[in-house]
Scaffold this motif. Structure first.
Motif, PDB file in Angstrom:
ATOM      1  N   ARG A  62       0.825  -1.208   0.000  1.00 13.20           N
ATOM      2  CA  ARG A  62       0.000   0.000   0.000  1.00 13.20           C
ATOM      3  C   ARG A  62       0.861   1.261   0.000  1.00 13.20           C
ATOM      4  O   ARG A  62       0.573   2.217  -0.727  1.00 13.20           O
ATOM      5  N   ALA A  65       2.716   1.557  -3.380  1.00  9.08           N
ATOM      6  CA  ALA A  65       1.759   1.846  -4.451  1.00  9.08           C
ATOM      7  C   ALA A  65       1.310   3.296  -4.395  1.00  9.08           C
ATOM      8  O   ALA A  65       1.103   3.941  -5.439  1.00  9.08           O
ATOM      9  N   SER A  66       1.189   3.836  -3.188  1.00 16.55           N
ATOM     10  CA  SER A  66       0.808   5.232  -3.039  1.00 16.55           C
ATOM     11  C   SER A  66       1.854   6.148  -3.666  1.00 16.55           C
ATOM     12  O   SER A  66       1.518   7.106  -4.381  1.00 16.55           O
ATOM     13  N   THR A  68       4.038   5.267  -5.987  1.00 14.74           N
ATOM     14  CA  THR A  68       4.014   5.005  -7.432  1.00 14.74           C
ATOM     15  C   THR A  68       2.935   5.839  -8.115  1.00 14.74           C
ATOM     16  O   THR A  68       3.175   6.434  -9.186  1.00 14.74           O
ATOM     17  N   ARG A  69       1.765   5.902  -7.499  1.00 18.98           N
ATOM     18  CA  ARG A  69       0.666   6.695  -8.075  1.00 18.98           C
ATOM     19  C   ARG A  69       1.002   8.183  -8.083  1.00 18.98           C
ATOM     20  O   ARG A  69       0.735   8.882  -9.078  1.00 18.98           O
ATOM     21  N   LYS A  70       1.590   8.666  -7.005  1.00 27.39           N
ATOM     22  CA  LYS A  70       1.968  10.074  -6.940  1.00 27.39           C
ATOM     23  C   LYS A  70       2.996  10.395  -8.027  1.00 27.39           C
ATOM     24  O   LYS A  70       2.922  11.446  -8.680  1.00 27.39           O
ATOM     25  N   ARG A  71       3.945   9.508  -8.225  1.00 30.25           N
ATOM     26  CA  ARG A  71       4.987   9.733  -9.240  1.00 30.25           C
ATOM     27  C   ARG A  71       4.393   9.734 -10.643  1.00 30.25           C
ATOM     28  O   ARG A  71       4.765  10.549 -11.481  1.00 30.25           O
ATOM     29  N   ALA A  72       3.452   8.841 -10.891  1.00 25.74           N
ATOM     30  CA  ALA A  72       2.831   8.763 -12.216  1.00 25.74           C
ATOM     31  C   ALA A  72       1.990   9.992 -12.523  1.00 25.74           C
ATOM     32  O   ALA A  72       1.839  10.377 -13.692  1.00 25.74           O
ATOM     33  N   ALA A  73       1.455  10.612 -11.476  1.00 29.63           N
ATOM     34  CA  ALA A  73       0.562  11.750 -11.673  1.00 29.63           C
ATOM     35  C   ALA A  73       1.280  13.089 -11.705  1.00 29.63           C
ATOM     36  O   ALA A  73       0.662  14.115 -11.984  1.00 29.63           O
ATOM     37  N   TRP A  84       3.458  12.756  -1.213  1.00 27.31           N
ATOM     38  CA  TRP A  84       3.407  11.468  -0.519  1.00 27.31           C
ATOM     39  C   TRP A  84       3.674  11.652   0.973  1.00 27.31           C
ATOM     40  O   TRP A  84       2.940  11.139   1.827  1.00 27.31           O
ATOM     41  N   GLU A 131      11.557   1.812  -3.789  1.00 24.29           N
ATOM     42  CA  GLU A 131      10.545   2.658  -4.431  1.00 24.29           C
ATOM     43  C   GLU A 131      10.917   4.134  -4.333  1.00 24.29           C
ATOM     44  O   GLU A 131      10.738   4.900  -5.289  1.00 24.29           O
ATOM     45  N   THR A 135      11.980   6.812  -7.468  1.00 30.23           N
ATOM     46  CA  THR A 135      11.452   8.169  -7.594  1.00 30.23           C
ATOM     47  C   THR A 135      12.597   9.178  -7.695  1.00 30.23           C
ATOM     48  O   THR A 135      12.552  10.104  -8.511  1.00 30.23           O
TER      49      THR A 135
END
Length: 199
Positions: A62, A65-66, A68-73, A84, A131, A135
Protein backbone atom coordinates in the motif's frame (compact mmCIF):
# COMPACT_ATOMS: atom_id res chain seq x y z
CA UNK A 1 -16.95 -8.60 -0.03
CA UNK A 2 -13.51 -9.27 1.44
CA UNK A 3 -12.63 -12.73 2.69
CA UNK A 4 -11.99 -13.56 6.34
CA UNK A 5 -8.28 -13.83 5.60
CA UNK A 6 -8.22 -10.41 3.97
CA UNK A 7 -10.06 -8.86 6.91
CA UNK A 8 -7.61 -10.43 9.35
CA UNK A 9 -4.59 -9.12 7.45
CA UNK A 10 -6.12 -5.66 7.09
CA UNK A 11 -6.98 -5.54 10.79
CA UNK A 12 -3.46 -6.58 11.74
CA UNK A 13 -1.92 -3.98 9.41
CA UNK A 14 -3.93 -1.24 11.11
CA UNK A 15 -3.08 -2.53 14.57
CA UNK A 16 0.65 -2.77 13.83
CA UNK A 17 0.69 0.86 12.71
CA UNK A 18 -1.10 1.93 15.87
CA UNK A 19 0.22 -0.42 18.56
CA UNK A 20 3.08 -2.48 17.18
CA UNK A 21 3.36 -6.25 17.43
CA UNK A 22 3.47 -6.69 21.21
CA UNK A 23 0.73 -4.15 21.88
CA UNK A 24 -2.04 -5.92 20.01
CA UNK A 25 -3.79 -9.10 21.12
CA UNK A 26 -5.33 -11.83 19.01
CA UNK A 27 -8.81 -11.18 20.41
CA UNK A 28 -8.59 -7.54 19.36
CA UNK A 29 -7.65 -8.57 15.83
CA UNK A 30 -10.51 -11.06 15.63
CA UNK A 31 -12.97 -8.44 16.84
CA UNK A 32 -11.72 -5.81 14.37
CA UNK A 33 -11.87 -8.35 11.52
CA UNK A 34 -15.31 -9.61 12.66
CA UNK A 35 -13.90 -13.13 12.62
CA UNK A 36 -14.81 -16.04 14.94
CA UNK A 37 -12.33 -17.44 17.44
CA UNK A 38 -10.21 -20.26 16.11
CA UNK A 39 -10.20 -18.96 12.54
CA UNK A 40 -6.76 -17.36 12.87
CA UNK A 41 -4.90 -20.68 12.90
CA UNK A 42 -7.01 -21.93 10.01
CA UNK A 43 -5.49 -19.21 7.81
CA UNK A 44 -2.12 -18.80 9.57
CA UNK A 45 -0.58 -21.96 10.99
CA UNK A 46 1.98 -19.96 12.97
CA UNK A 47 -0.68 -17.69 14.42
CA UNK A 48 -0.03 -14.07 15.27
CA UNK A 49 3.47 -14.06 13.77
CA UNK A 50 2.30 -15.36 10.42
CA UNK A 51 -0.51 -12.83 10.39
CA UNK A 52 1.91 -10.02 11.21
CA UNK A 53 4.19 -11.04 8.31
CA UNK A 54 1.24 -10.94 5.90
CA UNK A 55 0.19 -7.57 7.33
CA UNK A 56 3.68 -6.11 6.91
CA UNK A 57 3.73 -7.19 3.27
CA UNK A 58 0.28 -5.69 2.69
CA UNK A 59 1.33 -2.43 4.35
CA UNK A 60 4.40 -2.13 2.15
CA UNK A 61 2.34 -2.83 -0.96
CA UNK A 62 0.00 0.00 0.00
CA UNK A 63 2.75 2.45 0.93
CA UNK A 64 4.83 1.86 -2.18
CA UNK A 65 1.76 1.85 -4.45
CA UNK A 66 0.81 5.23 -3.04
CA UNK A 67 4.20 6.67 -4.02
CA UNK A 68 4.01 5.00 -7.43
CA UNK A 69 0.67 6.69 -8.08
CA UNK A 70 1.97 10.07 -6.94
CA UNK A 71 4.99 9.73 -9.24
CA UNK A 72 2.83 8.76 -12.22
CA UNK A 73 0.56 11.75 -11.67
CA UNK A 74 3.31 14.36 -11.34
CA UNK A 75 5.83 15.72 -13.83
CA UNK A 76 8.18 16.44 -10.93
CA UNK A 77 9.36 13.36 -8.95
CA UNK A 78 10.39 15.48 -5.97
CA UNK A 79 6.96 17.08 -5.89
CA UNK A 80 5.51 13.55 -5.91
CA UNK A 81 7.63 12.71 -2.85
CA UNK A 82 6.47 15.88 -1.16
CA UNK A 83 2.80 15.02 -1.74
CA UNK A 84 3.41 11.47 -0.52
CA UNK A 85 5.05 12.68 2.69
CA UNK A 86 2.31 15.24 3.22
CA UNK A 87 -0.34 12.54 2.92
CA UNK A 88 1.33 10.41 5.57
CA UNK A 89 1.77 13.40 7.88
CA UNK A 90 -1.89 14.29 7.56
CA UNK A 91 -2.86 10.72 8.37
CA UNK A 92 -0.65 10.79 11.46
CA UNK A 93 -2.20 14.03 12.70
CA UNK A 94 -5.76 12.90 11.90
CA UNK A 95 -5.21 9.81 14.06
CA UNK A 96 -4.16 11.91 17.05
CA UNK A 97 -0.54 10.86 16.47
CA UNK A 98 -1.47 7.23 16.93
CA UNK A 99 -1.07 5.92 13.38
CA UNK A 100 2.60 5.49 12.51
CA UNK A 101 4.67 3.19 10.33
CA UNK A 102 3.97 -0.53 10.94
CA UNK A 103 7.56 -1.40 10.04
CA UNK A 104 9.17 0.92 12.57
CA UNK A 105 6.70 0.08 15.33
CA UNK A 106 7.27 -3.66 14.90
CA UNK A 107 11.04 -3.42 14.38
CA UNK A 108 11.48 -1.83 17.81
CA UNK A 109 9.90 -4.89 19.46
CA UNK A 110 11.14 -7.85 17.45
CA UNK A 111 13.53 -10.29 19.15
CA UNK A 112 16.55 -12.02 17.64
CA UNK A 113 14.84 -15.42 17.62
CA UNK A 114 11.88 -14.10 15.59
CA UNK A 115 13.80 -14.70 12.39
CA UNK A 116 10.84 -14.85 9.98
CA UNK A 117 9.37 -11.63 11.31
CA UNK A 118 12.77 -9.93 11.16
CA UNK A 119 13.21 -11.10 7.57
CA UNK A 120 9.80 -9.69 6.60
CA UNK A 121 10.69 -6.34 8.15
CA UNK A 122 14.04 -6.24 6.37
CA UNK A 123 12.31 -7.10 3.09
CA UNK A 124 9.79 -4.34 3.73
CA UNK A 125 12.42 -1.68 4.39
CA UNK A 126 14.29 -2.71 1.22
CA UNK A 127 11.11 -2.46 -0.83
CA UNK A 128 10.36 0.99 0.58
CA UNK A 129 13.91 2.16 -0.08
CA UNK A 130 13.77 0.79 -3.63
CA UNK A 131 10.54 2.66 -4.43
CA UNK A 132 11.92 5.91 -3.05
CA UNK A 133 15.13 5.29 -5.02
CA UNK A 134 13.14 4.85 -8.24
CA UNK A 135 11.45 8.17 -7.59
CA UNK A 136 14.75 9.91 -6.91
CA UNK A 137 16.32 8.32 -9.99
CA UNK A 138 13.50 9.82 -12.06
CA UNK A 139 14.98 13.26 -11.27
CA UNK A 140 18.10 12.36 -13.26
CA UNK A 141 20.22 11.36 -10.27
CA UNK A 142 22.20 8.18 -11.13
CA UNK A 143 20.85 4.89 -9.70
CA UNK A 144 23.69 4.17 -7.21
CA UNK A 145 23.44 7.65 -5.68
CA UNK A 146 19.63 7.51 -5.79
CA UNK A 147 19.67 4.37 -3.66
CA UNK A 148 22.10 5.94 -1.17
CA UNK A 149 19.82 8.95 -0.85
CA UNK A 150 16.75 6.71 -0.53
CA UNK A 151 18.26 4.77 2.37
CA UNK A 152 19.08 8.06 4.11
CA UNK A 153 15.65 9.45 3.25
CA UNK A 154 13.74 6.52 4.73
CA UNK A 155 15.93 6.37 7.84
CA UNK A 156 15.57 10.09 8.56
CA UNK A 157 11.82 10.03 7.96
CA UNK A 158 11.24 7.01 10.20
CA UNK A 159 13.22 8.61 13.02
CA UNK A 160 11.31 11.88 12.72
CA UNK A 161 8.00 10.01 12.58
CA UNK A 162 8.72 8.20 15.84
CA UNK A 163 9.64 11.47 17.54
CA UNK A 164 6.48 13.12 16.23
CA UNK A 165 4.35 10.33 17.69
CA UNK A 166 6.06 10.55 21.08
CA UNK A 167 5.72 14.34 21.24
CA UNK A 168 2.26 14.46 19.59
CA UNK A 169 3.74 17.25 17.48
CA UNK A 170 4.67 17.17 13.81
CA UNK A 171 6.92 20.25 13.83
CA UNK A 172 10.12 18.23 13.74
CA UNK A 173 8.65 15.89 11.12
CA UNK A 174 7.79 18.84 8.89
CA UNK A 175 11.32 20.18 9.25
CA UNK A 176 12.96 16.86 8.44
CA UNK A 177 10.78 16.40 5.35
CA UNK A 178 11.64 19.91 4.14
CA UNK A 179 15.34 19.22 4.66
CA UNK A 180 15.16 15.91 2.79
CA UNK A 181 13.35 17.47 -0.16
CA UNK A 182 15.81 20.38 -0.20
CA UNK A 183 18.70 17.92 -0.27
CA UNK A 184 17.20 16.18 -3.28
CA UNK A 185 16.72 19.49 -5.08
CA UNK A 186 20.36 20.35 -4.47
CA UNK A 187 21.49 16.95 -5.74
CA UNK A 188 19.34 17.34 -8.82
CA UNK A 189 20.82 20.77 -9.60
CA UNK A 190 24.30 19.33 -9.24
CA UNK A 191 23.54 16.55 -11.72
CA UNK A 192 21.60 18.73 -14.15
CA UNK A 193 23.01 22.27 -13.97
CA UNK A 194 20.89 25.10 -15.39
CA UNK A 195 21.65 26.18 -18.95
CA UNK A 196 24.21 28.93 -19.31
CA UNK A 197 22.91 32.33 -20.29
CA UNK A 198 23.84 33.56 -23.71
CA UNK A 199 26.24 36.51 -23.74
Amino acid sequence: MSSTRERLVDAMATSLARKGFAGVGVNEILERAQAPKGVLYHHFADGKTGLAIAAIRLSIERITASLTRKRAASADPIEALELWLEGMRQRLEASGFEYGCPLAATALEVHAEQTELRAALAEGFRALQAEVARTIEATGIPAPRALELAVFFVSAYEGALMQARVASDSTLLRGICATLLGLLRAEQRHVIPPPKERP
